[in-house]
Design a protein around this motif. Structure first.
Motif, PDB file in Angstrom:
ATOM      1  N   PRO A  11     -21.304  39.124 -39.595  1.00 37.47           N
ATOM      2  CA  PRO A  11     -20.009  38.655 -39.098  1.00 37.47           C
ATOM      3  C   PRO A  11     -19.259  38.003 -40.256  1.00 37.47           C
ATOM      4  CG  PRO A  11     -21.770  37.195 -38.354  1.00 37.47           C
ATOM      5  CD  PRO A  11     -22.401  38.237 -39.217  1.00 37.47           C
ATOM      6  N   THR A  63     -24.713  37.354 -33.332  1.00 35.69           N
ATOM      7  CA  THR A  63     -25.626  37.719 -34.415  1.00 35.69           C
ATOM      8  C   THR A  63     -26.654  36.600 -34.523  1.00 35.69           C
ATOM      9  OG1 THR A  63     -23.958  38.966 -35.619  1.00 35.69           O
ATOM     10  CG2 THR A  63     -25.805  38.117 -36.903  1.00 35.69           C
ATOM     11  N   TRP A  65     -21.150  24.338 -34.182  1.00 34.63           N
ATOM     12  CA  TRP A  65     -19.856  24.260 -34.888  1.00 34.63           C
ATOM     13  C   TRP A  65     -18.972  25.304 -34.234  1.00 34.63           C
ATOM     14  CZ3 TRP A  65     -18.365  20.912 -38.715  1.00 34.63           C
ATOM     15  CH2 TRP A  65     -17.231  21.216 -39.456  1.00 34.63           C
ATOM     16  N   PHE A  72     -27.208  41.098 -31.871  1.00 36.75           N
ATOM     17  CA  PHE A  72     -27.691  41.747 -33.094  1.00 36.75           C
ATOM     18  C   PHE A  72     -28.665  40.807 -33.765  1.00 36.75           C
ATOM     19  CE2 PHE A  72     -24.867  45.294 -33.002  1.00 36.75           C
ATOM     20  CZ  PHE A  72     -23.765  44.834 -32.309  1.00 36.75           C
ATOM     21  N   ARG A  73     -29.907  41.265 -33.955  1.00 42.01           N
ATOM     22  CA  ARG A  73     -30.882  40.388 -34.631  1.00 42.01           C
ATOM     23  C   ARG A  73     -30.931  40.727 -36.105  1.00 42.01           C
ATOM     24  NH1 ARG A  73     -33.224  37.577 -30.929  1.00 42.01           N
ATOM     25  NH2 ARG A  73     -33.021  38.405 -28.811  1.00 42.01           N
ATOM     26  N   GLN A  74     -30.951  39.703 -36.913  1.00 43.57           N
ATOM     27  CA  GLN A  74     -30.918  39.935 -38.368  1.00 43.57           C
ATOM     28  C   GLN A  74     -32.338  39.867 -38.909  1.00 43.57           C
ATOM     29  OE1 GLN A  74     -28.170  40.565 -39.956  1.00 43.57           O
ATOM     30  NE2 GLN A  74     -29.153  40.740 -41.922  1.00 43.57           N
ATOM     31  N   LEU A 119     -20.866  28.753 -34.372  1.00 40.72           N
ATOM     32  CA  LEU A 119     -22.110  28.838 -35.142  1.00 40.72           C
ATOM     33  C   LEU A 119     -23.000  27.751 -34.575  1.00 40.72           C
ATOM     34  CD1 LEU A 119     -19.536  29.241 -37.336  1.00 40.72           C
ATOM     35  CD2 LEU A 119     -21.476  29.752 -38.789  1.00 40.72           C
ATOM     36  N   LYS A 151     -29.710  35.058 -36.641  1.00 40.65           N
ATOM     37  CA  LYS A 151     -30.352  35.108 -37.956  1.00 40.65           C
ATOM     38  C   LYS A 151     -31.515  34.133 -37.982  1.00 40.65           C
ATOM     39  CE  LYS A 151     -26.285  36.003 -40.894  1.00 40.65           C
ATOM     40  NZ  LYS A 151     -26.498  37.159 -41.713  1.00 40.65           N
ATOM     41  N   HIS A 165     -16.639  42.571 -38.631  1.00 44.43           N
ATOM     42  CA  HIS A 165     -18.052  42.441 -38.291  1.00 44.43           C
ATOM     43  C   HIS A 165     -18.717  43.748 -38.717  1.00 44.43           C
ATOM     44  CE1 HIS A 165     -21.237  40.693 -35.426  1.00 44.43           C
ATOM     45  NE2 HIS A 165     -21.818  41.504 -36.299  1.00 44.43           N
ATOM     46  N   TYR A 206     -15.340  27.011 -33.434  1.00 43.29           N
ATOM     47  CA  TYR A 206     -13.904  27.166 -33.706  1.00 43.29           C
ATOM     48  C   TYR A 206     -13.209  27.494 -32.390  1.00 43.29           C
ATOM     49  CZ  TYR A 206     -14.957  27.592 -38.723  1.00 43.29           C
ATOM     50  OH  TYR A 206     -15.366  27.344 -40.002  1.00 43.29           O
ATOM     51  N   LYS A 265     -33.678  48.566 -41.605  1.00 43.93           N
ATOM     52  CA  LYS A 265     -33.692  47.321 -40.831  1.00 43.93           C
ATOM     53  C   LYS A 265     -32.225  47.007 -40.524  1.00 43.93           C
ATOM     54  CE  LYS A 265     -35.542  42.891 -41.967  1.00 43.93           C
ATOM     55  NZ  LYS A 265     -34.483  42.396 -41.119  1.00 43.93           N
ATOM     56  N   ALA A 266     -31.934  46.703 -39.249  1.00 42.63           N
ATOM     57  CA  ALA A 266     -30.534  46.513 -38.861  1.00 42.63           C
ATOM     58  C   ALA A 266     -29.962  45.267 -39.551  1.00 42.63           C
ATOM     59  CB  ALA A 266     -30.443  46.346 -37.355  1.00 42.63           C
ATOM     60  N   GLN A 267     -28.779  45.390 -40.099  1.00 40.21           N
ATOM     61  CA  GLN A 267     -28.085  44.246 -40.721  1.00 40.21           C
ATOM     62  C   GLN A 267     -26.813  43.973 -39.927  1.00 40.21           C
ATOM     63  OE1 GLN A 267     -29.440  42.814 -43.549  1.00 40.21           O
ATOM     64  NE2 GLN A 267     -31.120  44.261 -43.254  1.00 40.21           N
ATOM     65  N   SER A 268     -26.524  42.703 -39.714  1.00 43.55           N
ATOM     66  CA  SER A 268     -25.315  42.357 -38.956  1.00 43.55           C
ATOM     67  C   SER A 268     -24.589  41.258 -39.718  1.00 43.55           C
ATOM     68  CB  SER A 268     -25.722  41.858 -37.562  1.00 43.55           C
ATOM     69  OG  SER A 268     -24.599  41.294 -36.920  1.00 43.55           O
ATOM     70  N   ASP A 306     -18.900  35.593 -31.486  1.00 43.05           N
ATOM     71  CA  ASP A 306     -17.448  35.818 -31.517  1.00 43.05           C
ATOM     72  C   ASP A 306     -17.024  36.215 -30.105  1.00 43.05           C
ATOM     73  OD1 ASP A 306     -14.931  37.485 -31.641  1.00 43.05           O
ATOM     74  OD2 ASP A 306     -15.046  36.809 -33.720  1.00 43.05           O
ATOM     75  N   GLN A 313     -21.984  46.197 -39.268  1.00 49.34           N
ATOM     76  CA  GLN A 313     -23.384  46.501 -38.938  1.00 49.34           C
ATOM     77  C   GLN A 313     -23.782  47.752 -39.706  1.00 49.34           C
ATOM     78  OE1 GLN A 313     -22.255  46.294 -34.941  1.00 49.34           O
ATOM     79  NE2 GLN A 313     -21.909  44.225 -35.713  1.00 49.34           N
ATOM     80  N   GLN A 347     -19.909  39.247 -29.068  1.00 49.87           N
ATOM     81  CA  GLN A 347     -21.102  39.649 -29.830  1.00 49.87           C
ATOM     82  C   GLN A 347     -21.798  38.427 -30.405  1.00 49.87           C
ATOM     83  OE1 GLN A 347     -19.603  43.747 -31.890  1.00 49.87           O
ATOM     84  NE2 GLN A 347     -20.413  42.151 -33.149  1.00 49.87           N
ATOM     85  N   ARG A 349     -10.808  39.226 -38.787  1.00 47.92           N
ATOM     86  CA  ARG A 349     -12.263  39.237 -38.754  1.00 47.92           C
ATOM     87  C   ARG A 349     -12.788  40.644 -38.996  1.00 47.92           C
ATOM     88  NH1 ARG A 349     -12.194  36.907 -32.991  1.00 47.92           N
ATOM     89  NH2 ARG A 349      -9.959  37.262 -33.230  1.00 47.92           N
ATOM     90  N   ILE A 397     -24.476  33.262 -34.286  1.00 54.98           N
ATOM     91  CA  ILE A 397     -23.044  33.346 -34.595  1.00 54.98           C
ATOM     92  C   ILE A 397     -22.400  34.178 -33.495  1.00 54.98           C
ATOM     93  CG2 ILE A 397     -21.325  34.063 -36.301  1.00 54.98           C
ATOM     94  CD1 ILE A 397     -23.581  33.866 -38.413  1.00 54.98           C
ATOM     95  N   PRO A 449     -18.653  33.431 -42.226  1.00 53.02           N
ATOM     96  CA  PRO A 449     -18.052  32.760 -41.059  1.00 53.02           C
ATOM     97  C   PRO A 449     -17.548  31.349 -41.331  1.00 53.02           C
ATOM     98  CG  PRO A 449     -20.020  33.915 -40.373  1.00 53.02           C
ATOM     99  CD  PRO A 449     -19.961  34.018 -41.876  1.00 53.02           C
ATOM    100  N   LEU A 450     -18.096  30.652 -42.358  1.00 53.88           N
ATOM    101  CA  LEU A 450     -17.614  29.284 -42.627  1.00 53.88           C
ATOM    102  C   LEU A 450     -16.441  29.280 -43.602  1.00 53.88           C
ATOM    103  CD1 LEU A 450     -20.797  27.053 -42.752  1.00 53.88           C
ATOM    104  CD2 LEU A 450     -18.867  26.858 -41.203  1.00 53.88           C
ATOM    105  N   GLN A 462     -14.959  31.203 -32.005  1.00 50.88           N
ATOM    106  CA  GLN A 462     -16.165  31.674 -32.679  1.00 50.88           C
ATOM    107  C   GLN A 462     -17.059  30.451 -32.856  1.00 50.88           C
ATOM    108  OE1 GLN A 462     -16.070  33.188 -36.915  1.00 50.88           O
ATOM    109  NE2 GLN A 462     -15.966  35.136 -35.860  1.00 50.88           N
TER     110      GLN A 462
END
Lengths: 188, 187
Positions: free
Chosen positions: A48, B80, B52, B185-187, B62, B82, A35, B54, A43-46, B73, A37, B78, A33, B71, A67-68, B60
């Motif tokens: 996963p 996220t 969903w 974490f906000r997207q 969703l 969105k 992750h 896992y 603007k914060a991007q995250s 983990d 950031q 953490q 994995r 999302i 993630p999928l 993890q």
């Protein structure tokens, strides 16, 4: 060939008990994995996601997935240079991979460094990979990145990194954090 | 056929829950090999709420409550978050859990029967979809498999089992509960 005098013969029992001496692998397949950031127009991007990393003497191939499990980017590097294919975009190529990724992904993926760091090595003055001590929360700086080996794991008689966090500031992507967990480690 | 079964499923299944297993299938010099397997549980309630999760090879999940996607983990502890603003529309989740205007986002077409499973193709109408092709396998009126081919030719084969139709969910079944101490974490 006989073991040189004075070298303990690695018997089956003690070989499993204490880890074999580690060595850097030119050929390795990893997945796990990641992750990411970073900042985009502050603007914060995250993000996963997960990654697949297959490396041998001539070629390195990296897949970044959501993630999928769908591939977002496929990166290849060999003697002829580096190529990046992103979903629904034209293939891009460049001599310097790290720079190509910086522009295309919008965040830095230090591929050159990761070739050593993912195995728990870092390049010494003579530019050869040297083994890092396998201590949890080991911190070091390399190529402008702060590395933290959060945890290690012993698998098949070998100690290797389990979770590695990388952080740095870049003008383009601001405070960047990459949290990497290596879930699969196979050395053919 | 698959299309009739699927349309009936969308119409009369308000929600469902069950287990899934997911195999990532790659072509390695021409041969299809399974590169990764994962499994877990799912639940959904129309329109647009699903979980969903896992459990293997790592935990993890969703989850969406209809307007945000969470999302989580477990190892990283953490989350996220969105904003969905319609992002769910063209994803595989929309196929199973979305609402009836699915055919706005996908072109549905029968694709025949294989090993007793009736398949239909769902081709995303959006050009920039991450999917080249999606196949839905129906059996006894329920989806039992999803074949997701991304634009790199990598295939995820998701099989669903022990699917329970229209279970009575708790009122706040799909409300996201922030795990203690989790970083957000906000997207």
């Amino acid at each position: 060939c006989a073991t040189p005098p004075g070298m303990p013969r690695a018997t089956e029992s003690n070989q499993a008990a204490q880890p074999q001496t580690r060595h850097y692998r030119e050929q390795i397949n990893l997945s796990g994995r990641i992750h990411v950031q970073y900042q985009h127009n502050d603007k914060a991007q995250s993000l996963p996601g997960s990654f697949e990393w297959s490396q041998d003497h001539e070629k390195l191939h990296i897949n970044l997935l959501n993630p999928l499990g769908q591939t977002i980017a496929s990166i290849e590097q060999d003697a002829h240079g580096a190529r990046l294919q992103q979903a629904n975009q034209d293939m891009r190529s460049a001599a310097n991979l790290d720079q190509l990724l910086d522009e295309a992904l919008g965040w830095p993926l230090p591929v050159a460094g990761l070739k050593d760091w993912l195995q728990g090595y870092s390049r010494n003055a003579r530019q050869t990979p040297s083994a890092l001590p396998t201590e949890d929360n080991l911190m070091l700086t390399a190529d402008g990145w702060q590395l933290r080996y959060v945890t290690w794991i012993q698998e098949a008689g070998e100690i290797r990194p389990k979770r590695l966090d990388l952080q740095r500031y870049t003008p383009q992507a601001g405070a960047v954090s990459l949290k990497i967990i290596i879930d699969q480690w196979n050395t053919p | 056929n698959a299309l009739e079964q699927f349309r009936a499923f969308v119409a009369n299944t308000k929600g469902a829950k069950g287990e899934f297993s997911q195999q990532q299938i790659k072509l390695v010099d021409g041969k299809a090999t399974i590169s990764k397997t994962a499994s877990g549980t799912f639940s959904f309630s129309r329109p647009g709420k699903f979980i969903w999760t896992y459990s293997k090879p790592y935990e993890q999940s969703l989850q969406t409550d209809g307007d945000k996607l969470y999302i989580y983990d477990k190892d990283l502890n953490q989350v996220t978050i969105k904003e969905l603003n319609g992002a769910l529309g063209a994803s595989p989740a929309a196929i199973l859990f979305g609402n009836s205007d699915l055919e706005k986002n996908f072109q549905l077409k029968d694709a025949g029967t294989k090993q007793g499973v009736e398949w239909l193709d769902a081709s995303p109408k959006a050009k920039d979809s991450q999917f080249e092709h999606i196949g839905i396998g129906m059996k006894d009126g329920l989806p039992m498999a999803l074949e997701l081919r991304d634009s790199f030719g990598q295939v995820s084969l998701v099989t669903l089992k022990n699917v329970e139709k229209n279970p009575n969910f708790k009122v706040d079944q799909f409300k996201f509960v922030l795990p203690s101490g989790a970083e957000v974490f906000r997207q």
